[in-house]
Scaffold this motif. Structure first.
Motif, PDB file in Angstrom:
ATOM      1  N   GLU A 175       7.290  -3.093  -1.271  1.00 44.24           N
ATOM      2  CA  GLU A 175       6.381  -3.817  -1.464  1.00 44.24           C
ATOM      3  C   GLU A 175       6.372  -4.963  -1.224  1.00 44.24           C
ATOM      4  OE1 GLU A 175       3.574  -5.105  -5.439  1.00 44.24           O
ATOM      5  OE2 GLU A 175       4.981  -3.270  -5.479  1.00 44.24           O
TER       6      GLU A 175
ATOM      7  N   ASP B 134      -1.970  -4.865  -4.287  1.00 44.86           N
ATOM      8  CA  ASP B 134      -0.638  -4.895  -3.684  1.00 44.86           C
ATOM      9  C   ASP B 134      -0.682  -3.891  -2.537  1.00 44.86           C
ATOM     10  OD1 ASP B 134       0.177  -6.136  -6.046  1.00 44.86           O
ATOM     11  OD2 ASP B 134       0.713  -4.385  -6.972  1.00 44.86           O
TER      12      ASP B 134
ATOM     13  N   VAL C 176       2.478   1.484  -4.692  1.00 45.47           N
ATOM     14  CA  VAL C 176       2.690   0.121  -4.758  1.00 45.47           C
ATOM     15  C   VAL C 176       2.023  -0.178  -6.076  1.00 45.47           C
ATOM     16  CG1 VAL C 176       3.176  -0.321  -2.452  1.00 45.47           C
ATOM     17  CG2 VAL C 176       0.737  -0.298  -3.472  1.00 45.47           C
TER      18      VAL C 176
END
Length: 290
Positions: free
Chosen positions: A153, A161, A119
């Motif tokens: 994501e 993230d 991510v």
């Protein structure tokens, strides 16, 4: 090798070729005992464990802790203790998972396929060149091939993230959807609520699913409600009511790590296992997916 002469106590003594060869063999053997066998970096003095079979109906989840300067040899050894068919890792750098996978193969005889769910790229966490830092996020190791890979994501990761990785693979001889996730940090409840909304929508599309991960939420947290409506924990005594019995899974004695089961998949056994090599425990479940 021909014979030769040696000087002993001031006298010259003739030494045969056979005696020279015998002395050489003994010298090599003594050196081997002193030096000992070579071992991979981080393995210490412990010999590799014998190869063992993967448990075909076992799944696990483990947040391996990052940044934590732990040896991937030790991480691999912890996984090999339980030899799961599938394991979901969180806070995982691609380079670390590559090494863990290789140690599982070379030191423990356990062969896995791998899928990554990065991510972000973070030099401070995962190393690499400053202009090309290593990838960080989730990973799934499976003894069976994985297909239909989806890496998502979350729209808002909170302070970092976050996302989920989903695959289709084989557990207990049956094809099943497996999802591995890591939600926003524990003080970011509104962010986690939105992430779980996205995750629950993905889970609801599958009649049968196994959802692994670090949810950073205790069982009765309001944001987990929509997921509890779709699935149950592998420990049947663990549920969101205050009468539920959920083992803690972190060093700060909270339950954050789960194996959620959906669509008639049941647990034949389960366990939480403390480890020296992370601030999260390993969580496993042995499943009946028929």
């Amino acid at each position: 090798m021909s014979g030769g002469r040696a000087r002993v106590s001031g006298r010259e003594v003739r030494v045969s070729g056979r005696e020279v060869r015998l002395f050489t063999v003994v010298l090599i053997a003594v050196c081997a005992l002193l030096v000992g066998p070579s071992a991979p970096s981080g393995a210490g003095s412990q010999p590799p464990e014998p190869a063992r079979d993967i448990v075909p109906n076992r799944v696990m989840t483990w947040n391996i802790c990052n940044p934590c300067e732990e040896s991937n040899v030790h991480r691999a050894a912890e996984i090999a203790r339980f030899a799961p068919q599938v394991i979901g890792l969180q806070e995982a750098c691609v380079r670390d998972v590559e090494q863990i996978r290789e140690h599982l193969r070379s030191l423990h005889g356990l062969v896995y396929h791998v899928e990554y769910g990065p991510v972000l790229r973070d030099w401070s966490r995962c190393g690499g060149a400053p202009w090309r830092p290593g990838a960080y996020g989730q990973a799934l190791l499976s003894a069976a091939p994985m297909t239909d890979v989806v890496n998502t994501e979350y729209p808002d990761g909170g302070s970092e993230d976050r996302g989920y990785l989903a695959v289709t693979t084989t557990v207990d001889g049956q094809s099943v959807r497996v999802i591995n996730t890591h939600l926003a940090q524990r003080r970011q409840q509104p962010v986690r609520a939105e992430q779980i909304r996205v995750l629950a929508a993905a889970v609801s599309r599958h009649d049968r699913a196994i959802v692994l991960g670090d949810f950073n939420s205790v069982p009765d947290a309001p944001e987990l409600t929509s997921l509890w409506e779709l699935a149950e924990d592998a420990n049947p005594a663990c549920h969101p009511s205050r009468t539920g019995t959920c083992e803690t899974t972190t060093d700060w004695l909270t339950r954050f790590d789960y194996v959620f089961l959906r669509g008639g998949i049941t647990a034949l056994g389960h366990g939480v296992h403390q480890t020296r090599y992370s601030d999260h425990d390993l969580v496993h479940a042995d499943l009946d997916t028929a």
